[in-house]
Design a protein around this motif. Structure first.
Motif, PDB file in Angstrom:
ATOM      1  N   LEU A  72      -5.198  65.178  17.171  1.00  8.53           N
ATOM      2  CA  LEU A  72      -5.075  65.719  15.821  1.00  8.53           C
ATOM      3  C   LEU A  72      -5.707  64.751  14.835  1.00  8.53           C
ATOM      4  CD1 LEU A  72      -2.606  67.035  17.446  1.00  8.53           C
ATOM      5  CD2 LEU A  72      -1.680  67.514  15.186  1.00  8.53           C
ATOM      6  N   GLU A  73      -6.497  65.274  13.922  1.00  8.60           N
ATOM      7  CA  GLU A  73      -7.127  64.418  12.916  1.00  8.60           C
ATOM      8  C   GLU A  73      -6.829  64.927  11.511  1.00  8.60           C
ATOM      9  OE1 GLU A  73     -11.054  63.015  15.385  1.00  8.60           O
ATOM     10  OE2 GLU A  73     -10.836  65.085  14.766  1.00  8.60           O
ATOM     11  N   ALA A  74      -7.224  66.155  11.243  1.00 16.42           N
ATOM     12  CA  ALA A  74      -7.052  66.690   9.891  1.00 16.42           C
ATOM     13  C   ALA A  74      -5.591  67.012   9.629  1.00 16.42           C
ATOM     14  CB  ALA A  74      -7.903  67.940   9.724  1.00 16.42           C
ATOM     15  N   ASP A  75      -5.197  66.895   8.369  1.00 15.87           N
ATOM     16  CA  ASP A  75      -3.825  67.236   8.002  1.00 15.87           C
ATOM     17  C   ASP A  75      -3.551  68.710   8.290  1.00 15.87           C
ATOM     18  OD1 ASP A  75      -1.680  65.651   7.164  1.00 15.87           O
ATOM     19  OD2 ASP A  75      -1.580  66.777   5.280  1.00 15.87           O
ATOM     20  N   ARG A  78      -2.211  69.037  11.690  1.00  9.46           N
ATOM     21  CA  ARG A  78      -0.806  68.627  11.751  1.00  9.46           C
ATOM     22  C   ARG A  78       0.098  69.748  11.228  1.00  9.46           C
ATOM     23  NH1 ARG A  78       2.923  66.142   8.263  1.00  9.46           N
ATOM     24  NH2 ARG A  78       1.473  66.423   6.531  1.00  9.46           N
ATOM     25  N   ARG A  82       2.961  71.997  13.133  1.00 13.62           N
ATOM     26  CA  ARG A  82       4.325  72.149  12.614  1.00 13.62           C
ATOM     27  C   ARG A  82       4.752  73.611  12.621  1.00 13.62           C
ATOM     28  NH1 ARG A  82       6.984  68.628   8.304  1.00 13.62           N
ATOM     29  NH2 ARG A  82       6.881  66.618   9.351  1.00 13.62           N
ATOM     30  N   ALA A  97       1.589  62.184  20.204  1.00 12.81           N
ATOM     31  CA  ALA A  97       2.857  61.708  19.653  1.00 12.81           C
ATOM     32  C   ALA A  97       3.331  62.572  18.484  1.00 12.81           C
ATOM     33  CB  ALA A  97       2.730  60.247  19.215  1.00 12.81           C
ATOM     34  N   THR A  98       2.399  63.241  17.809  1.00 13.87           N
ATOM     35  CA  THR A  98       2.810  64.166  16.753  1.00 13.87           C
ATOM     36  C   THR A  98       3.708  65.241  17.356  1.00 13.87           C
ATOM     37  OG1 THR A  98       0.568  63.856  15.889  1.00 13.87           O
ATOM     38  CG2 THR A  98       1.938  65.538  14.827  1.00 13.87           C
ATOM     39  N   GLY A 101       7.162  64.011  18.538  1.00 11.65           N
ATOM     40  CA  GLY A 101       8.119  63.888  17.441  1.00 11.65           C
ATOM     41  C   GLY A 101       8.665  65.240  17.012  1.00 11.65           C
ATOM     42  N   ALA A 171     -13.576  61.598  17.988  1.00  8.74           N
ATOM     43  CA  ALA A 171     -13.763  62.283  16.707  1.00  8.74           C
ATOM     44  C   ALA A 171     -15.078  63.040  16.713  1.00  8.74           C
ATOM     45  CB  ALA A 171     -13.775  61.268  15.563  1.00  8.74           C
TER      46      ALA A 171
ATOM     47  N   SER B 124      -2.791  55.615  20.202  1.00  9.05           N
ATOM     48  CA  SER B 124      -3.481  56.863  19.819  1.00  9.05           C
ATOM     49  C   SER B 124      -2.715  57.681  18.783  1.00  9.05           C
ATOM     50  CB  SER B 124      -3.709  57.788  21.020  1.00  9.05           C
ATOM     51  OG  SER B 124      -4.291  57.127  22.078  1.00  9.05           O
ATOM     52  N   THR B 126      -2.500  59.339  15.421  1.00  8.88           N
ATOM     53  CA  THR B 126      -3.525  59.700  14.438  1.00  8.88           C
ATOM     54  C   THR B 126      -2.993  60.512  13.266  1.00  8.88           C
ATOM     55  OG1 THR B 126      -4.038  61.618  15.818  1.00  8.88           O
ATOM     56  CG2 THR B 126      -5.430  59.679  16.104  1.00  8.88           C
ATOM     57  N   THR B 127      -1.692  60.763  13.228  1.00  7.16           N
ATOM     58  CA  THR B 127      -1.152  61.543  12.107  1.00  7.16           C
ATOM     59  C   THR B 127       0.077  60.846  11.531  1.00  7.16           C
ATOM     60  OG1 THR B 127       0.460  62.808  13.410  1.00  7.16           O
ATOM     61  CG2 THR B 127      -1.797  63.703  13.290  1.00  7.16           C
ATOM     62  N   SER B 128       0.421  61.263  10.312  1.00 12.17           N
ATOM     63  CA  SER B 128       1.613  60.693   9.683  1.00 12.17           C
ATOM     64  C   SER B 128       2.863  61.049  10.491  1.00 12.17           C
ATOM     65  CB  SER B 128       1.740  61.196   8.247  1.00 12.17           C
ATOM     66  OG  SER B 128       1.649  62.605   8.201  1.00 12.17           O
ATOM     67  N   ASP B 129       2.895  62.246  11.056  1.00  6.91           N
ATOM     68  CA  ASP B 129       4.063  62.623  11.866  1.00  6.91           C
ATOM     69  C   ASP B 129       4.183  61.740  13.115  1.00  6.91           C
ATOM     70  OD1 ASP B 129       4.943  64.591  10.181  1.00  6.91           O
ATOM     71  OD2 ASP B 129       4.036  66.249  11.280  1.00  6.91           O
ATOM     72  N   ALA B 130       3.042  61.411  13.720  1.00 10.23           N
ATOM     73  CA  ALA B 130       3.079  60.547  14.906  1.00 10.23           C
ATOM     74  C   ALA B 130       3.606  59.164  14.529  1.00 10.23           C
ATOM     75  CB  ALA B 130       1.686  60.446  15.526  1.00 10.23           C
ATOM     76  N   PHE B 133       7.251  59.302  13.948  1.00 12.26           N
ATOM     77  CA  PHE B 133       7.952  59.358  15.239  1.00 12.26           C
ATOM     78  C   PHE B 133       8.206  57.942  15.750  1.00 12.26           C
ATOM     79  CE2 PHE B 133       7.210  59.134  19.903  1.00 12.26           C
ATOM     80  CZ  PHE B 133       8.396  59.723  20.335  1.00 12.26           C
ATOM     81  N   TYR B 134       7.172  57.112  15.741  1.00  7.72           N
ATOM     82  CA  TYR B 134       7.331  55.741  16.247  1.00  7.72           C
ATOM     83  C   TYR B 134       8.208  54.891  15.326  1.00  7.72           C
ATOM     84  CZ  TYR B 134       3.785  56.556  19.846  1.00  7.72           C
ATOM     85  OH  TYR B 134       3.113  57.016  20.943  1.00  7.72           O
ATOM     86  N   ARG B 137      11.939  56.075  15.795  1.00  6.62           N
ATOM     87  CA  ARG B 137      12.498  55.821  17.129  1.00  6.62           C
ATOM     88  C   ARG B 137      12.513  54.341  17.488  1.00  6.62           C
ATOM     89  NH1 ARG B 137      14.295  58.909  21.065  1.00  6.62           N
ATOM     90  NH2 ARG B 137      14.155  58.103  23.182  1.00  6.62           N
ATOM     91  N   LEU B 149     -10.627  58.591  12.555  1.00  4.46           N
ATOM     92  CA  LEU B 149     -10.279  59.304  11.335  1.00  4.46           C
ATOM     93  C   LEU B 149     -11.300  59.052  10.229  1.00  4.46           C
ATOM     94  CD1 LEU B 149      -6.426  58.679  11.210  1.00  4.46           C
ATOM     95  CD2 LEU B 149      -7.659  60.617  12.189  1.00  4.46           C
ATOM     96  N   GLN B 153      -8.847  61.454   5.982  1.00  3.99           N
ATOM     97  CA  GLN B 153      -7.740  61.584   6.938  1.00  3.99           C
ATOM     98  C   GLN B 153      -6.867  60.328   6.944  1.00  3.99           C
ATOM     99  OE1 GLN B 153     -10.189  62.555  10.278  1.00  3.99           O
ATOM    100  NE2 GLN B 153     -10.275  64.738   9.774  1.00  3.99           N
ATOM    101  N   GLN B 156      -4.545  60.693   4.131  1.00  3.50           N
ATOM    102  CA  GLN B 156      -3.454  61.633   4.417  1.00  3.50           C
ATOM    103  C   GLN B 156      -2.370  60.966   5.274  1.00  3.50           C
ATOM    104  OE1 GLN B 156      -5.888  64.691   6.169  1.00  3.50           O
ATOM    105  NE2 GLN B 156      -6.100  65.827   4.254  1.00  3.50           N
TER     106      GLN B 156
END
Lengths: 296, 336
Positions: A72-75, A78, A82, A97-98, A101, A171, B124, B126-130, B133-134, B137, B149, B153, B156
């Motif tokens: 995942l790269e672009a918001d 994400r 969701r 990992a996104t 979570g 990418a 790896s 690459t997102t705010s949610d990832a 998560f870390y 946790r 990115l 990005q 973001q």
């Protein structure tokens, strides 16, 4: 042993995808993973379309899983994820990992792109809610055996036994690059390559397969020769990755071999003419590209 | 957020490189212990406990932080040596442990709850949610973002999470998302994830042939160099291959990442640290690149609006770049 069909790694036209999964309804696979795992620009099927395919397969008795994007790269990606995890109809396979979570706390499958190399990580995944883990493709038989042995109760092990190995993501889109186009103006060039785009060395060795932002092995992995070892280990699920040609024959060969109706040599003979070559080097602890074809 | 300075995090493959980084203006250095526990597992590199202590005391005396990288994914036979690294990091009081594996993060949290954790680029994420998560946790405080990115990005990610973000500022360019690349093990059996190496030296063969100088990796022809062409180290992603009947750099040219031109943008976005790649590099290299980036960061932070890279910085970095060229990589959308 159960058989699964992994997510379609390539970008096929909508009609081809729908026809493919229509025929999968009659194949002897137990689990079917659906969805786009490689590139969010591939929108021949929308998420609702995948759900509809899932319903059709579920009606045919298949256990359906929805796989998430690996990188995942672009918001926007994400936010899309969701939304996707809100569907409660089918379990999901987390590929980054996104997704881990977002899926934590309910039953999910930890996909092959989650880096699972030791029992400590397996324990973490189980605690998060994983009910199955798919081994990273570079694990050797011995490492796999050690992890499988040490897995927490209730966690199934799945191993990719056939198909071009997903080796890496970037990418950058290598298909667009091969067409001398920037990714933002790719014109969906990968739709013209139903089995990816071959990459060879300068002296003519088939080496890799370009599939958009993903690179794969040139040849499919093929662990038919290791079926008795997989059975002895007690691996619960064997994954076959869809290829544009020959997948049904491969599925049937694995099913027959798993059920003891064909021995490994006979099963191998049924698939060997369908592809120019195979690889199984990771299993044997060597270079992933190597091919042995039989137990040591 | 933008008023906080960006930290310059420099590589130290050994004590001489650590001293070079510290002497030339690093805010922090990152080191690894010998063995498979870190992603720069090259012969002759890295620290043992004794040199680590000397390194820490040298850095601390000058107010420089020491981070330890434990950024491979240990397999069962390497688990005990990896948890030992966590124990050593805690015992020696490093300023942070840079870690990628969830199992090791759990070990660190359970056994050394006071040891600050940074998320390795190899994780790896690459997102705010990832990152969240870390953080939720395992309590990670900072994350090194993979080199995939774009600037937008990165912004973001920073806006969406409570984790400090570190990005690569200069050095070799991983084209693939770090921690997700098996090209090396596919060709040789050893990868960064599994063994802490990419393109292990023992698999490399150079061969003079009538058509040029061949570079092979476990027998696979990565490239052939003609007279006058500079021959780079053969990694799969920087080779020339045949695709659609054309021979070209199908994955990436031999080039380095350089963010010199976009330092003010990174600063204004709230990036908290700039990392320099290169624990396998010489102390002289580390010293030079640290000095250049120190001057550039100071100038950038003094006045980001008026920041213009000085020609001598650009020239010095170009001189140290792989293939003598550099790129903004994925930060610049057109690269993708």
């Amino acid at each position: 042993m159960k058989l699964s069909l992994g997510p379609l790694q390539y970008f096929w036209p909508r009609e081809r995808v729908l026809a493919f999964y229509e025929s999968v309804r009659t194949w002897p696979v137990d689990i079917v993973y659906l969805g786009e795992t490689v590139c969010s620009k591939r929108r021949e099927l929308r998420f609702d379309d995948w759900l509809a395919v899932g319903e059709s397969l579920a009606a045919a008795g298949k256990s359906v899983v929805l796989s998430t994007l690996a990188l995942l790269e672009a918001d926007s990606e994400r936010l899309t994820l969701r939304r996707q995890v809100k569907q409660g109809r089918f379990p999901m396979e987390a590929n980054d990992a996104t997704a881990l979570g977002l899926l934590a706390g309910r039953p999910f499958i930890a996909g092959p792109h989650v880096n699972t190399y030791n029992p400590g990580t397996l324990a973490e995944l189980a605690e998060l809610g994983a009910v199955r883990w798919v081994a990273p493709v570079e694990l050797t038989r011995d490492t796999l055996a050690a992890l499988h042995e040490a897995r927490p109760a209730g966690l199934e092990t799945e191993v990719m036994v056939f198909g071009r190995l997903p080796l890496t993501f970037s990418a950058r889109c290598f298909t667009a690059r091969a067409h001398n186009r920037p990714k933002d103006a790719c014109e969906l060039a990968c739709r013209d390559d139903p089995a990816g785009l071959p990459l060879a060395t300068r002296d003519g060795q088939e080496f890799l397969t370009i599939n958009g932002i993903q690179l794969q092995s040139a040849e499919p992995v093929n662990l038919l020769g290791e079926m008795s070892a997989l059975r002895d280990l007690g691996v619960e699920v064997l994954r076959i990755s869809p290829e544009p040609e020959g997948t049904e024959a491969v599925v049937r060969a694995f099913r027959s071999c798993a059920d003891g109706r064909l021995d490994a040599d006979e099963a191998m003979a049924r698939v060997s003419g369908l592809y120019p070559g195979f690889c199984d080097g990771y299993w044997h602890g060597g270079a992933g590209m190597d091919w042995r074809g039989r137990p040591e | 957020m933008t008023t906080q300075p960006m930290e310059l995090v420099c590589p130290a493959g050994g004590l001489p490189a650590l001293r070079a980084a510290v002497d030339n203006g690093a805010d922090a250095v990152y080191v690894g212990l010998k063995g498979r526990s870190n992603a720069r597992n090259f012969p002759g590199l890295n620290f043992d406990v004794k040199t680590l202590r000397r390194g820490i005391s040298y850095a601390r005396a000058l107010g420089v932080k020491v981070f330890m990288a434990l950024n491979t994914y240990p397999q069962p036979d390497g688990w005990a040596s990896s948890t030992e690294v966590v124990d050593i990091a805690a015992a020696e009081g490093v300023d942070a442990l840079i870690v990628a594996d969830m199992g090791l993060m759990r070990y660190a949290v359970d056994h050394h709850p006071d040891l600050p954790l940074h998320l390795s680029v190899q994780a790896s994420a690459t997102t705010s949610d990832a990152l969240e998560f870390y953080r939720e946790r395992y309590g990670i405080r900072r994350a090194v973002l993979p080199r995939v990115l774009s600037i937008k990005q990165v912004a973001q990610v920073i806006d969406g999470c409570g984790v400090d973000v570190e990005v690569f500022g200069f050095g070799s360019l991983c084209v693939m998302v770090e921690g997700r690349c098996m090209l090396s093990s596919y060709a040789t059996g050893e990868s960064p994830n599994s063994c802490g190496v990419c393109s292990p030296a023992h698999a490399v063969r150079w061969q003079e042939t009538p058509t040029g100088r061949e570079a092979r990796l476990n027998g696979v022809l990565i490239d052939t160099f003609g007279a006058g062409e500079s021959a780079g180290y053969p990694v799969v992603c920087k080779g020339r291959f045949k695709v659609r009947d054309q021979v070209f750099y199908a994955i990436e040219e031999p080039t380095s990442l350089s963010t010199l031109d976009i330092l003010p943008e990174l600063f204004n976005l709230g990036v908290r640290a700039i990392k320099l790649e290169g624990r396998q590099r010489s102390p002289a290299y580390v010293g030079r690149v640290t000095r250049v980036m120190r001057e550039a960061l100071d100038a950038c932070q003094a006045d980001p609006e008026l920041f213009v890279p000085r020609p001598e910085w650009t020239a010095a970095l170009a001189d140290m770049a792989e293939g003598r060229t550099h790129t903004l990589g994925a930060f610049h959308r057109a690269w993708q």
